[in-house]
Enzyme design. Structure first.
Site, PDB file in Angstrom:
ATOM      1  N   ASP A 183       0.871  -1.179   0.000  1.00 13.42           N
ATOM      2  CA  ASP A 183       0.000   0.000   0.000  1.00 13.42           C
ATOM      3  C   ASP A 183       0.910   1.232   0.000  1.00 13.42           C
ATOM      4  O   ASP A 183       2.138   1.115  -0.167  1.00 13.42           O
ATOM      5  CB  ASP A 183      -0.992  -0.036   1.181  1.00 13.42           C
ATOM      6  CG  ASP A 183      -0.351   0.276   2.527  1.00 13.42           C
ATOM      7  OD1 ASP A 183       0.900   0.371   2.605  1.00 13.42           O
ATOM      8  OD2 ASP A 183      -1.096   0.434   3.517  1.00 13.42           O
ATOM      9  N   CYS A 197       3.337  -2.895   3.977  1.00 15.07           N
ATOM     10  CA  CYS A 197       2.488  -1.754   4.325  1.00 15.07           C
ATOM     11  C   CYS A 197       3.242  -0.949   5.375  1.00 15.07           C
ATOM     12  O   CYS A 197       4.463  -1.099   5.508  1.00 15.07           O
ATOM     13  CB  CYS A 197       1.085  -2.178   4.759  1.00 15.07           C
ATOM     14  SG  CYS A 197       0.982  -3.157   6.268  1.00 15.07           S
ATOM     15  N   THR A 237       3.175  -1.022   8.728  1.00 14.77           N
ATOM     16  CA  THR A 237       3.706  -1.885   9.786  1.00 14.77           C
ATOM     17  C   THR A 237       3.910  -3.330   9.346  1.00 14.77           C
ATOM     18  O   THR A 237       4.612  -4.080  10.027  1.00 14.77           O
ATOM     19  CB  THR A 237       2.714  -1.927  10.963  1.00 14.77           C
ATOM     20  OG1 THR A 237       1.459  -2.418  10.466  1.00 14.77           O
ATOM     21  CG2 THR A 237       2.519  -0.548  11.579  1.00 14.77           C
ATOM     22  N   HIS A 252      10.429 -22.956  10.513  1.00 17.61           N
ATOM     23  CA  HIS A 252       9.484 -23.608  11.440  1.00 17.61           C
ATOM     24  C   HIS A 252       8.043 -23.568  10.951  1.00 17.61           C
ATOM     25  O   HIS A 252       7.285 -24.498  11.214  1.00 17.61           O
ATOM     26  CB  HIS A 252       9.544 -22.940  12.823  1.00 17.61           C
ATOM     27  CG  HIS A 252      10.805 -23.253  13.564  1.00 17.61           C
ATOM     28  ND1 HIS A 252      10.970 -22.962  14.901  1.00 17.61           N
ATOM     29  CD2 HIS A 252      11.967 -23.831  13.159  1.00 17.61           C
ATOM     30  CE1 HIS A 252      12.183 -23.350  15.294  1.00 17.61           C
ATOM     31  NE2 HIS A 252      12.817 -23.871  14.251  1.00 17.61           N
ATOM     32  N   HIS A 308       8.073 -29.817  12.850  1.00 19.89           N
ATOM     33  CA  HIS A 308       7.367 -28.624  12.362  1.00 19.89           C
ATOM     34  C   HIS A 308       6.310 -28.987  11.317  1.00 19.89           C
ATOM     35  O   HIS A 308       5.314 -28.293  11.170  1.00 19.89           O
ATOM     36  CB  HIS A 308       8.356 -27.611  11.800  1.00 19.89           C
ATOM     37  CG  HIS A 308       9.397 -27.220  12.797  1.00 19.89           C
ATOM     38  ND1 HIS A 308       9.073 -26.561  13.964  1.00 19.89           N
ATOM     39  CD2 HIS A 308      10.735 -27.443  12.841  1.00 19.89           C
ATOM     40  CE1 HIS A 308      10.175 -26.383  14.676  1.00 19.89           C
ATOM     41  NE2 HIS A 308      11.196 -26.919  14.018  1.00 19.89           N
TER      42      HIS A 308
HETATM   43  C1  RB5 Z   1      -1.784   3.038   6.347  1.00 17.33           C
HETATM   44  O1  RB5 Z   1      -1.770   4.300   6.926  1.00 17.33           O
HETATM   45  C2  RB5 Z   1      -1.424   1.974   7.388  1.00 17.33           C
HETATM   46  O2  RB5 Z   1      -2.496   1.796   8.259  1.00 17.33           O
HETATM   47  C3  RB5 Z   1      -1.059   0.680   6.701  1.00 17.33           C
HETATM   48  O3  RB5 Z   1       0.012   0.888   5.851  1.00 17.33           O
HETATM   49  C4  RB5 Z   1      -0.634  -0.473   7.591  1.00 17.33           C
HETATM   50  O4  RB5 Z   1       0.329  -0.094   8.510  1.00 17.33           O
HETATM   51  C5  RB5 Z   1      -1.722  -1.270   8.175  1.00 17.33           C
HETATM   52  O5  RB5 Z   1      -1.505  -2.257   8.863  1.00 17.33           O
END
Ligand code: RB5
Length: 150
Positions: free
Chosen positions: A8, A65, A67, A98, A133
């Site tokens: 994203d 993304c 995080t 694993h 595993h």
């Molecule tokens: C977008 O702002 C953010 O929420 C997305 O990139 C991500 O971190 C979601 O888990």
């Protein structure tokens, strides 16, 4: 190796760097978007790569993304996918060894680019160890079959 990749807006810049690195290493990365840093919704990109991997068209996928969390949550809704959040090399290594993870998710706002490339390298070069595993991964598949469509 053929690798499906998507991001994203929070992961767009890192996705572009990962693609360049994968090409330099001789891998075929197929990009499923997004195509710019404009705001988009991560589930749409996660499900696309998850289907490519879950339906067997790609052995591995990479999702980026902000995080890595939203991408991993979404990808794990798709049958056959074992997506792991890999924001460090230890998790990347063990996700393959694993958990036989077939998708790694990473946070473009969490990990510095140089570290991210180390994480990708670790993920794609580590191999599933099988043995005890395998039994646990088989159990994940059983649970997916039992609970997946409820
Ligand atoms: C977008 O702002 C953010 O929420 C997305 O990139 C991500 O971190 C979601 O888990």
């Amino acid at each position: 190796m053929k690798i499906a990749i998507a991001a994203d807006h929070g992961g767009y810049a890192l996705k572009e760097q990962i693609k360049i690195w994968l090409a330099e290493q001789g891998h075929e990365a197929v990009d499923f978007g997004c195509a710019s840093p404009e705001s988009v919704d991560y589930p749409d990109y996660a499900v696309t790569v998850a289907r490519e991997v879950g339906e067997g068209r790609f052995p591995l996928g990479i999702l980026v993304c902000g995080t890595g969390i939203g991408m991993s949550i979404t990808a794990n809704k798709v049958a056959g996918v074992r997506a792991a959040l890999c924001n460090d090399t230890y998790c990347a290594e063990h996700a393959r060894k694993h958990n036989d993870a077939n998708i790694m998710a990473i946070g473009g706002r969490v990990v510095a680019p140089e570290t991210a490339l180390e994480i990708v390298k670790t993920f794609i070069t580590s191999q599933f160890e099988g043995g005890r595993h395998q039994r646990r991964v088989d159990r994940i598949k059983q649970i997916e079959n039992e609970w997946g469509n409820r």
